[in-house]
Design an enzyme around this catalytic site. Structure first.
Site, mmCIF file in Angstrom:
data_model
loop_
_atom_site.group_PDB
_atom_site.id
_atom_site.type_symbol
_atom_site.label_atom_id
_atom_site.label_comp_id
_atom_site.label_asym_id
_atom_site.label_seq_id
_atom_site.Cartn_x
_atom_site.Cartn_y
_atom_site.Cartn_z
ATOM 1 N N GLY A 91 -3.850 -18.081 1.915
ATOM 2 C CA GLY A 91 -3.201 -16.998 2.685
ATOM 3 C C GLY A 91 -3.570 -16.941 4.753
ATOM 4 C CE LYS A 118 0.439 -14.956 3.683
ATOM 5 N NZ LYS A 118 -0.028 -14.209 2.333
ATOM 6 C CB THR A 134 0.153 -17.649 -2.922
ATOM 7 O OG1 THR A 134 -0.765 -17.507 -3.305
ATOM 8 C CG2 THR A 134 1.139 -17.423 -4.619
ATOM 9 C CG ASN A 170 -3.621 -9.252 2.659
ATOM 10 O OD1 ASN A 170 -3.281 -9.886 1.791
ATOM 11 N ND2 ASN A 170 -5.146 -10.082 1.933
ATOM 12 N NE ARG A 171 0.521 -1.900 2.812
ATOM 13 C CZ ARG A 171 -0.081 -0.480 3.854
ATOM 14 N NH1 ARG A 171 -1.531 -0.748 4.081
ATOM 15 N NH2 ARG A 171 0.582 -0.561 5.017
ATOM 16 C CG PHE A 197 2.196 -13.930 -3.406
ATOM 17 C CD1 PHE A 197 1.147 -13.199 -3.038
ATOM 18 C CD2 PHE A 197 2.925 -13.790 -4.985
ATOM 19 C CE1 PHE A 197 0.184 -13.716 -3.414
ATOM 20 C CE2 PHE A 197 1.124 -13.696 -5.419
ATOM 21 C CZ PHE A 197 0.605 -13.778 -5.536
ATOM 22 C CB SER A 213 -2.718 -11.189 -4.905
ATOM 23 O OG SER A 213 -2.311 -10.569 -3.966
ATOM 24 C CG ASN A 260 -1.861 -7.193 -1.432
ATOM 25 O OD1 ASN A 260 -2.326 -6.363 -1.627
ATOM 26 N ND2 ASN A 260 -2.351 -8.183 -0.575
ATOM 27 C CB THR A 261 2.591 -9.407 -6.293
ATOM 28 O OG1 THR A 261 2.940 -10.117 -5.635
ATOM 29 C CG2 THR A 261 3.859 -9.645 -7.206
ATOM 30 C CE LYS A 291 -8.307 -16.685 -3.829
ATOM 31 N NZ LYS A 291 -7.856 -16.874 -2.934
ATOM 32 C CG ASN A 340 -7.037 -13.057 -4.871
ATOM 33 O OD1 ASN A 340 -7.337 -12.487 -3.862
ATOM 34 N ND2 ASN A 340 -6.236 -13.419 -5.607
ATOM 35 N N GLY A 399 -15.999 -13.134 1.694
ATOM 36 C CA GLY A 399 -17.768 -12.911 1.964
ATOM 37 C C GLY A 399 -18.078 -13.373 2.864
#
Length: 346
Positions: free
Chosen positions: A67, A70, A90, A115-116, A119, A178, A180-181, A221, A250, A302
């Site tokens: 990330g 990339k 990714t 984050n969004r 990819f 993820s 975000n997809t 992952k 993730n 973290g």
């Protein structure tokens, strides 16, 4: 210096703009020949830090998570900060811009990021061109599917990326976690995930014969939001498909316990950083205990201090990765973690 002087200035600006500026600055410093200076400041070299995991020898157990780089632009330059390995991606078969901006948010009170990105990358074949440079560091390839690819055709996307990268990376990471997809996390369900990993394992054997190499390690992952029953499924899937390990974890879709302004915490996307510390460690401990440490685990989520890293190693991680902690704490964190690990072995 970073936390006192550099970070306050960088945090005055948009996070994504700062990311691009940082890449420009690092590339400039490298062209000016400052790589050896950075290595002298941040790198810790000692045989006691070396780790052999899934057949690969790492100079130290602290890596840069996927990330950040990339498109495989600066993997060698990031090694100058002391990372033992760098995970790119990714990556998807076709280039894609990702989600509309603004899509990256700092939650300073929580030492976190939402984050969004979606990819965003220039495509696997562009990354391959970057990876033709001589590697000074172990490189992992994190692969995914294009947003427009329906889930019933997702395997094709993963196979395209796998074939393209095989001769250029040291290990693979299958990203089905993820948030975000749209629909991607559905691929974590037992049946589609088992099918995907079995296909990749077969392709691994074919590519190894083609290039007259050993098969490349394949890792999965996973999300930190999985239930215990789902984590037990993951253990079963790893055993059934005979992949080489798991990365835990993730980003999370949870917003529990956040202190930052409500407008920020309600932003859609994956949360990373300090709020994820405990949960990611719990997932590592669960996987290690319930599987009787049957497979290697890379711990990520973290890590903002040496103590955070040591907790993950104690929980069962073999290696660790940084992302948000690297942004908040700076490159000195890598050195501090490696020195803390050394202090334990002396």
């Amino acid at each position: 210096m970073y936390k006192i002087l550099i970070r306050p200035i960088l945090f005055l600006f948009d996070p994504e703009a700062v990311h691009h500026f940082s890449f420009w600055a690092i590339k400039l410093f490298s062209r000016l020949g400052l790589g050896p200076l950075f290595r002298s400041i941040f790198e810790v070299r000692n045989p006691k830090l070396e780790r052999e995991v899934f057949g690969i020898k790492f100079k130290n157990p602290v890596g840069l998570a996927a990330g950040f780089d990339k498109d495989a632009k600066l993997y060698n330059e990031f090694s100058d900060f002391g990372f033992g390995f760098v995970e790119i991606g990714t990556l998807t078969p076709k280039p894609q811009p990702g989600n509309p901006k603004k899509r990256l948010f700092r939650l300073r009170q929580d030492r976190a990021i939402i984050n969004r990105m979606g990819f965003n990358n220039k495509g696997v074949f562009e990354a391959v061109e970057q990876l033709k440079k001589k590697h000074r560091v172990i490189v992992g390839g994190n692969i995914g599917k294009n947003k427009v690819t329906p889930n019933d055709q997702a395997i094709k996307d993963y196979l395209i990326c796998f074939e393209a990268l095989f001769d250029h990376v040291d290990y693979f990471v299958v990203n089905v976690s993820s948030p975000n997809t749209p629909g991607l996390r559905e691929l974590q369900d037992k049946e589609p995930l088992t099918n995907l990993l079995k296909k990749l394992k077969r392709q691994n054997s074919k590519q190894a014969k083609k290039y007259k190499q050993k098969e490349k390690p394949i890792l999965l992952k996973i999300a930190p939001d999985l239930t215990d029953d789902q984590l037990l499924d993951i253990i079963d899937i790893v055993g059934t498909t005979e992949i080489d390990g798991v990365i835990a974890s993730n980003t999370t879709i949870s917003r529990e316990g956040l202190k930052s302004h409500l407008i920020l915490t309600e932003e859609k996307g994956g949360l990373s950083g300090k709020p994820l510390t405990q949960r990611s460690t719990e997932v590592i401990r669960f996987l290690a205990k319930k599987s009787n440490k049957a497979f290697p685990i890379i711990g990520v989520g973290g890590i903002h201090s040496p103590e955070d890293a040591l907790e993950k190693l104690d929980a069962g991680a073999d290696l660790v990765q940084l992302y948000t902690g690297f942004i908040y704490e700076g490159p000195a964190l890598i050195k501090k973690i490696n020195k803390a690990i050394l202090a334990r072995t002396s």
